[in-house]
Design a protein around this motif. Structure first.
Motif, short mmCIF file in Angstrom:
data_model
loop_
_atom_site.label_atom_id
_atom_site.label_comp_id
_atom_site.label_asym_id
_atom_site.label_seq_id
_atom_site.Cartn_x
_atom_site.Cartn_y
_atom_site.Cartn_z
N GLU A 99 -2.79 -10.39 -1.20
CA GLU A 99 -3.07 -10.12 0.21
C GLU A 99 -2.17 -8.98 0.65
O GLU A 99 -0.99 -9.20 0.98
CB GLU A 99 -2.82 -11.37 1.05
CG GLU A 99 -3.90 -12.42 0.88
CD GLU A 99 -3.65 -13.61 1.79
OE1 GLU A 99 -4.03 -13.53 2.98
OE2 GLU A 99 -3.06 -14.59 1.32
N ALA A 100 -2.69 -7.77 0.64
CA ALA A 100 -1.87 -6.59 0.94
C ALA A 100 -1.64 -6.44 2.44
O ALA A 100 -0.58 -5.99 2.86
CB ALA A 100 -2.52 -5.33 0.37
N LEU A 101 -2.63 -6.82 3.24
CA LEU A 101 -2.47 -6.79 4.70
C LEU A 101 -2.97 -8.11 5.27
O LEU A 101 -4.01 -8.62 4.87
CB LEU A 101 -3.29 -5.63 5.31
CG LEU A 101 -2.86 -4.20 4.98
CD1 LEU A 101 -3.82 -3.22 5.63
CD2 LEU A 101 -1.43 -3.94 5.42
N GLY A 111 2.84 -7.65 4.04
CA GLY A 111 1.51 -7.41 4.60
C GLY A 111 1.41 -7.70 6.08
O GLY A 111 0.34 -7.58 6.67
N GLY A 163 2.74 -3.21 1.91
CA GLY A 163 1.41 -2.90 2.44
C GLY A 163 1.33 -1.62 3.24
O GLY A 163 0.30 -1.34 3.86
#
Ligand SMILES: Nc1ncnc2c1ncn2[C@@H]1O[C@H](COP(=O)(O)OP(=O)(O)OP(=O)(O)O)[C@@H](O)[C@H]1O
Ligand SMILES: [Mg+2]
Lengths: 225, 401
Positions: A19-21, A217, A43
């Motif tokens: 989950e990068a963002l 993120g 992120g």
């Protein structure tokens, strides 16, 4: 001018998903100079790519001048990049075997600027980042910092309304770094260019009017100063 | 924008000169092969046509016996002089008719001798065979009626017997018979079938009968169809008249046959034309193979230049602009290859035509067609790689390494 609403970006699938963002909300006004900071892998570049209309989020909204980018076609996004956005990539992304001058001219070619004007604009952009005399060198013949400055010149040459710069001073000594920051501040002040910049250095971030902190993120709540 | 795409393509081609050259090789060879094959085919056809016309224009040959020999030819009733007279007199589709008979003989002048066929003929024979007199004069009607021992020599016979001497007025011997040389025939060279048309001696038919063959034998009748009349009609007229004269019943087959030189021309040129198209088609296949070579290299190039494409897209290039760039590059490659191929074909055709002694007949439309086809190959085989390049995701392409 720029609004992100509950933006999510996930790379990969299943167990390997990153989950990068996560639920990113962000609003940036016209003419603002914003710095993004945060640890590596938090992120920042992912967010920049989405802001630059290069990448698309998995969910959430991105409004560019009140227009939802997710509703745009591929070509519309390309035109938006062409006419409004200047992007300095973290990895420079210069055309190999192509001179500095031609690299800087490239966005002008796609804007259909006549050759002579193109040359003049590209030369003055290179001069503004201190690269006069290096016009005919290819990236392989330039140092990392010089390549980075070519990348900055390429982003500035079109006088975009938004400049997105991913660690524009990462490869520069502090003197050069401050010169570049003076240039960006001046453009921000005089030409009202909106600047969003990623940096790891506090003294570089100090040029910005606002600093956004990323962590895993997420955007950390702003600590007013 | 087209212009900048073109200059970009040229730059890219120059940057990889060796690879571009190898890529073009398929197209170069294909175009050169197509043009050379067609040029050679046209030259051969023209040569054959010229040779057959040289035999005699609108020429028809009547001979006894069935066309396809079943049983013995000797069994058929021979022709005679009244046949040629009747054909000449009664058929408006015929402009000349000449009965002839042949015999191979030894020709002697001084102490040189030469063996050739001596032809007894009616004067129309010179007309039918399209001969002209290069020196001296023709045989007169008076000499013809009287069966005078006067002869016309073909160029080969003249050269063998007289070399640089003047032959007109000299007396030669045909076997034991003395004969005055009154004229020389202009040279016609080899016939399509390879026989020397100048190796002849012509004498009046009655002289042949009286002095050499001793009968009233007619082996063939040579005829000319009248100008502007279809030789097929002339041929039918001849067949009808001959059936009537030879009393052939309605259901019976002809016991004579008529050869139409036009038909032979058509058959022979038809064959070379088929060969030309066939070779051209085979060569065209090599053009397609060349196109596949271009596609192959363009696909490699797209993969190799993925980052470049990513940068262009990121900077704001539209799909169609990237597509155009790669398509133009493929078309430039293939059409430059086509132009080199044309040059090569011109040189090759020139030397081959000279070597096999056929006229160099360049067909502009084939050259143009080959060029357009090569450009088309670029469009067709460049389309897929160009499409692939344009469809790349910018961010994916930028990450490519
Ligand atoms: N293409 C990708 N596929 C899978 N995961 C990715 C991809 N790009 C980024 N990530 C992951 O997303 C997260 C955020 O990456 P991002 O590049 O945005 O970090 P960053 O904040 O720019 O870091 P840095 O300061 O090192 O540049 C990281 O954990 C990274 O591993
Ligand atoms: Mg980054």
């Amino acid at each position: 001018m720029i609004k992100l609403q509950r933006l999510n970006k996930v790379y990969g699938k299943g167990a390997a998903a990153v989950e990068a963002l996560r639920d990113v909300n962000l609003s940036i006004n016209e003419g603002e100079f914003v710095a993004m900071m945060g640890p590596s892998g938090s992120g920042k570049s992912t967010c920049m790519n989405i802001l630059g209309c290069l990448d698309t989020p998995n969910s959430g909204h991105y409004l560019f001048q009140d227009t939802p980018v997710e509703d745009m076609s591929r070509n519309q996004r390309a035109l938006l990049r062409r006419h409004f956005i200047g992007f300095v990539f973290q990895g420079f992304n210069l055309l190999a075997r192509t001179t500095a001058l031609e690299n800087v001219e490239l966005p002008l070619v796609y804007r259909r600027i006549p050759r002579a004007q193109r040359h003049a604009q590209a030369r003055s952009a290179l001069a503004s980042v201190g690269l006069e005399g290096r016009e005919h060198h290819t990236p392989a013949e330039l140092s990392g910092g010089q390549q980075q400055r070519v990348a900055i010149a390429r982003a500035l040459v079109t006088q975009p309304s938004v400049l997105l710069a991913d660690e524009p001073t990462g490869n520069l000594d502090s003197a050069r770094g401050h010169e570049i920051m003076e240039l960006l501040s001046k453009l921000n002040r005089e030409q009202d260019i909106t600047i969003i910049m990623v940096t790891h250095e506090a003294d570089i971030a100090a040029y910005a009017q606002r600093v956004i902190h990323f962590l895993d993120g997420r955007i950390q709540p702003e600590q007013g100063n | 924008m087209w212009w900048s795409a073109l200059s970009l393509a040229l730059k890219e081609i120059r940057r990889n000169l060796l690879r571009s050259g190898l890529t073009m090789l398929g197209i170069i060879i294909g175009v050169a092969a197509v043009i050379t094959m067609v040029t050679m085919g046209n030259g051969t056809t023209a040569k054959i046509t010229a040779q057959i016309e040289n035999l005699g224009s609108n020429m028809l040959i009547l001979r006894p016996g069935q066309r396809f020999l079943r049983g013995s030819r000797a069994a058929a009733k021979p022709l005679d002089l009244s046949d040629s007279e009747a054909l000449r007199r009664e058929l408006s589709s015929i402009s000349a008719a000449a009965a002839i008979t042949n015999r191979p003989m030894s020709i002697i002048y001084g102490n040189t001798n030469w063996t050739t066929s001596v032809t007894g003929m009616e004067n129309d024979y010179v007309v039918v065979r399209n001969w002209a007199i290069s020196a001296g004069r023709n045989i007169t009607d008076g000499e013809q009626r009287a069966g005078a021992p006067a002869c016309l020599l073909g160029e080969t016979v003249r050269r063998e017997l007289f070399s640089y001497q003047d032959a007109i007025g000299e007396t030669i011997r045909l076997g034991k018979i003395a004969c005055e040389v009154i004229g020389i025939l202009t040279s016609k060279g080899q016939s399509t079938m390879g026989s020397d048309q100048d190796d002849v001696v012509l004498i009046p038919l009655r002289a042949h009968w009286r002095l050499i063959s001793g009968g009233q034998n007619v082996s063939h009748i040579y005829l000319s169809g009248r100008d502007g009349v279809d030789t097929n009609k002339a041929r039918r007229d001849i067949e009808l008249l001959m059936r009537e004269r030879r009393h052939i019943g309605a259901g019976d087959e002809d016991d004579f046959n008529v050869i139409d030189m036009k038909e032979i021309t058509k058959t022979m040129t038809g064959t070379t034309e088929v060969m030309t198209s066939l070779l051209g088609a085979v060569a065209a296949v090599s053009l397609v193979v060349g196109g596949i070579g271009i596609m192959n290299i363009m696909l490699v190039s797209v993969t190799e230049r993925t980052r470049e494409i990513g940068i262009r897209l990121a900077i704001g290039a539209l799909e169609r602009e990237v597509q155009r760039q790669f398509l133009v590059e493929a078309v430039v490659l293939s059409s430059v290859g086509g132009m080199i191929g044309i040059g090569l074909a011109l040189v090759a055709s020139y030397f081959i035509a000279a070597a096999i002694n056929i006229p160099l007949i360049l067909d502009g439309s084939i050259i143009l067609l080959a060029f357009f086809f090569s450009a088309l190959v670029g469009v067709v085989f460049g389309y897929f790689p160009a499409r692939k390049a344009a469809r790349l995701d910018p961010i994916e392409a930028l990450r490519h390494e």
